[in-house]
Design a protein around this motif. Sequence first.
Motif, PDB file in Angstrom:
ATOM      1  N   CYS A  72       0.823  -1.212   0.000  1.00  0.00           N
ATOM      2  CA  CYS A  72       0.000   0.000   0.000  1.00  0.00           C
ATOM      3  C   CYS A  72       0.860   1.267   0.000  1.00  0.00           C
ATOM      4  O   CYS A  72       0.443   2.295  -0.512  1.00  0.00           O
ATOM      5  CB  CYS A  72      -0.936  -0.003   1.206  1.00  0.00           C
ATOM      6  N   GLU A  76       0.668  -0.324  -5.381  1.00  0.00           N
ATOM      7  CA  GLU A  76      -0.681  -0.832  -5.132  1.00  0.00           C
ATOM      8  C   GLU A  76      -1.201  -1.807  -6.180  1.00  0.00           C
ATOM      9  O   GLU A  76      -2.113  -2.573  -5.901  1.00  0.00           O
ATOM     10  CB  GLU A  76      -1.664   0.332  -5.000  1.00  0.00           C
ATOM     11  N   SER A  77      -0.651  -1.765  -7.396  1.00  0.00           N
ATOM     12  CA  SER A  77      -1.157  -2.676  -8.430  1.00  0.00           C
ATOM     13  C   SER A  77      -0.083  -3.022  -9.458  1.00  0.00           C
ATOM     14  O   SER A  77       0.743  -2.194  -9.823  1.00  0.00           O
ATOM     15  CB  SER A  77      -2.369  -2.067  -9.141  1.00  0.00           C
ATOM     16  N   LEU A 141      -4.112  -3.961  -4.841  1.00  0.00           N
ATOM     17  CA  LEU A 141      -4.516  -3.931  -3.446  1.00  0.00           C
ATOM     18  C   LEU A 141      -5.555  -2.836  -3.222  1.00  0.00           C
ATOM     19  O   LEU A 141      -5.535  -1.805  -3.885  1.00  0.00           O
ATOM     20  CB  LEU A 141      -3.299  -3.643  -2.548  1.00  0.00           C
ATOM     21  N   LYS A 142      -6.476  -3.079  -2.292  1.00  0.00           N
ATOM     22  CA  LYS A 142      -7.412  -2.038  -1.880  1.00  0.00           C
ATOM     23  C   LYS A 142      -6.834  -1.395  -0.631  1.00  0.00           C
ATOM     24  O   LYS A 142      -6.894  -1.953   0.451  1.00  0.00           O
ATOM     25  CB  LYS A 142      -8.776  -2.642  -1.572  1.00  0.00           C
ATOM     26  N   CYS A 143      -6.238  -0.259  -0.812  1.00  0.00           N
ATOM     27  CA  CYS A 143      -5.567   0.399   0.307  1.00  0.00           C
ATOM     28  C   CYS A 143      -6.386   1.551   0.852  1.00  0.00           C
ATOM     29  O   CYS A 143      -7.179   2.148   0.224  1.00  0.00           O
ATOM     30  CB  CYS A 143      -4.197   0.929  -0.154  1.00  0.00           C
TER      31      CYS A 143
END
Length: 143
Positions: A72, A76-77, A141-143
């Motif tokens: 995060c 993130e991706s 990721l969902k941060c």
Amino acid sequence: MKRHYHFLFTILILLFCNTTYSQNITAFPVDTIIKTHDLNTQQWHVWDSISNYWLKNEYTACLKKNNLKLSCGHCESIYLVVNLYINNDGKLSKYDIVKDKVCGSKATTKLKNCFLNYFNTIVFPPPLRNINIQAHLGNGLKC
């Protein structure tokens, strides 16, 4: 008695023609690109199996080879959106990268090749032959 056979034969012909016609209506044209979530149930299960294996084994190996790690705070991706063109023999005949995102930037050629190497080497099962699939390869990721 002949009348009954003729009647039965006529009904069978009509049913066969109607079934064939309805199957042609729902079939995708050869050049259509199908997103994975639009695959039919059988195709989706086969794709899901291939995708899960790739994500668990190939994806993590590619991240290590390219010194990448999802987080995060920094990255993130890491993913590619790719159109996969699968021929009648179950081989990947070509691919087009539609979108790539690696830690907010573009993917390197080395990473793209690593991601797609697996798909270049496998033989796709019959439900995925002669179609073009748009696949999301990677994670975020969902941060």
